[in-house]
Scaffold this active site. Sequence first.
Site, PDB file in Angstrom:
ATOM      1  N   ASP A  55       0.838  -1.195   0.000  1.00  0.00           N
ATOM      2  CA  ASP A  55       0.000   0.000   0.000  1.00  0.00           C
ATOM      3  C   ASP A  55       0.881   1.257   0.000  1.00  0.00           C
ATOM      4  OD1 ASP A  55      -2.660   0.830  -0.079  1.00  0.00           O
ATOM      5  OD2 ASP A  55      -2.720   1.257   2.069  1.00  0.00           O
TER       6      ASP A  55
ATOM      7  N   ASP B  76       1.267   5.021  -5.601  1.00  0.00           N
ATOM      8  CA  ASP B  76       0.639   6.232  -5.067  1.00  0.00           C
ATOM      9  C   ASP B  76       1.491   7.457  -5.384  1.00  0.00           C
ATOM     10  OD1 ASP B  76      -0.654   8.203  -3.704  1.00  0.00           O
ATOM     11  OD2 ASP B  76      -0.289   7.374  -1.701  1.00  0.00           O
TER      12      ASP B  76
ATOM     13  N   GLU C 166      -4.376   6.369  -6.998  1.00  0.00           N
ATOM     14  CA  GLU C 166      -5.265   7.283  -6.269  1.00  0.00           C
ATOM     15  C   GLU C 166      -5.428   8.582  -7.059  1.00  0.00           C
ATOM     16  OE1 GLU C 166      -4.739   9.819  -2.186  1.00  0.00           O
ATOM     17  OE2 GLU C 166      -4.424   7.652  -1.999  1.00  0.00           O
TER      18      GLU C 166
ATOM     19  N   GLY D 194      -6.371   8.125   8.708  1.00  0.00           N
ATOM     20  CA  GLY D 194      -6.151   8.510  10.104  1.00  0.00           C
ATOM     21  C   GLY D 194      -7.437   9.017  10.752  1.00  0.00           C
TER      22      GLY D 194
ATOM     23  N   GLY E 164      -9.196   4.774   4.456  1.00  0.00           N
ATOM     24  CA  GLY E 164      -9.698   5.600   5.553  1.00  0.00           C
ATOM     25  C   GLY E 164     -10.961   5.062   6.181  1.00  0.00           C
ATOM     26  N   ALA E 165     -11.048   3.720   6.318  1.00  0.00           N
ATOM     27  CA  ALA E 165     -12.300   3.096   6.759  1.00  0.00           C
ATOM     28  C   ALA E 165     -12.322   2.725   8.233  1.00  0.00           C
ATOM     29  CB  ALA E 165     -12.561   1.838   5.916  1.00  0.00           C
ATOM     30  N   ASP E 166     -11.279   3.059   8.979  1.00  0.00           N
ATOM     31  CA  ASP E 166     -11.171   2.562  10.357  1.00  0.00           C
ATOM     32  C   ASP E 166     -12.380   2.840  11.248  1.00  0.00           C
ATOM     33  OD1 ASP E 166      -8.829   1.025  10.608  1.00  0.00           O
ATOM     34  OD2 ASP E 166      -7.601   2.811  10.460  1.00  0.00           O
TER      35      ASP E 166
ATOM     36  N   ASN F 297      -9.603  -1.126   3.072  1.00  0.00           N
ATOM     37  CA  ASN F 297      -8.368  -1.126   3.853  1.00  0.00           C
ATOM     38  C   ASN F 297      -8.668  -0.841   5.326  1.00  0.00           C
ATOM     39  OD1 ASN F 297      -7.299  -1.355   1.307  1.00  0.00           O
ATOM     40  ND2 ASN F 297      -5.963   0.425   1.447  1.00  0.00           N
TER      41      ASN F 297
ATOM     42  N   ASN G  25      -6.876  -0.543   9.224  1.00  0.00           N
ATOM     43  CA  ASN G  25      -5.619  -0.398   9.952  1.00  0.00           C
ATOM     44  C   ASN G  25      -5.860  -0.483  11.460  1.00  0.00           C
ATOM     45  OD1 ASN G  25      -3.192   0.515  11.158  1.00  0.00           O
ATOM     46  ND2 ASN G  25      -2.670   1.747   9.376  1.00  0.00           N
TER      47      ASN G  25
END
Length: 288
Positions: free
Chosen positions: A86, A110, A140, A187, A218-220, A239, A241
């Site tokens: 990634d 990226d 991206e 984040g 950015g799915a946390d 994704n 994290n």
Amino acid sequence: MGRPPLSENRTMSILNKAKAGGYAIPGMCCYNIESIIATVKAAEAARSPAMVLLFPWAIQYAGDSLVKAAADAAHSASVPVSLHLDHAQTPELVRRAADIPDGFDSIMCDMSHYEKEENLKLTAELVQYCHERGIAAEAEPGRIEGGEDGVAETADLEGLLTTPEEAEEFVNTGIDMLAPAFGNVHGEYGPRGIQLEYDRLQAINERVGERVRLVLHGADPFDEEIFRKCMAGGVTKVNINKGMNNRYARVQDEMKGKPLTSVIEAGTKAMQEAIEQYMHWLGSAGKA
């Protein structure tokens, strides 16, 4: 086990089946062998396909060693598990990673910290380099806000939302996966909270969704309802994290002073439980 040709690429086989089946695949951001093992164990327990994601930090920290260990764990699983790099943010790093024998199945090229024209040019060159080695490529368009542990610091760069027209331009570089910016943030989401533009995601999906697989970064902090909305907009790779790694950190705090092996095993189990929850939310459980 050698890397299959691009036509049989592990990552794309997993994601294409998810697209056809109407579910999504958890891409677990791994920093150590425990999280890699947890991902494989969760996939086998839930009979779910999965992806192990490493960041460039893994190569900077351990050379090829963690990559080879992750590839061995992923590719010897009893269910389909692929290995993805990634946020590879320099051409040199993409090439370095692509040249690791029997390592990554896919790489995110990226170049989003460059201006758009340079981003497109570099992406096209790197996609070709990856494809020649049987590796699928992600890019991206626009720029997803924020930063992530293990990735070069880009949090100070302004986020730029993806348009369907930009998505088309990036698909023309030959990419296999596209990570749109539609209000998602790497984040922390901060005081404004989660504000996703589902209409934008849907428009991008209508424009390019039959030619590339869409990826959610950015799915946390997302819950099952948000995942379902994103999947309805064409997302097939999600994704994750902190949703996994925070479980490991918590176990380390709670078991301070206990034998190291018991801490490692408990931390792995806690991460596995979190991953299995995501597999059920994303609908991938039972699909392998």
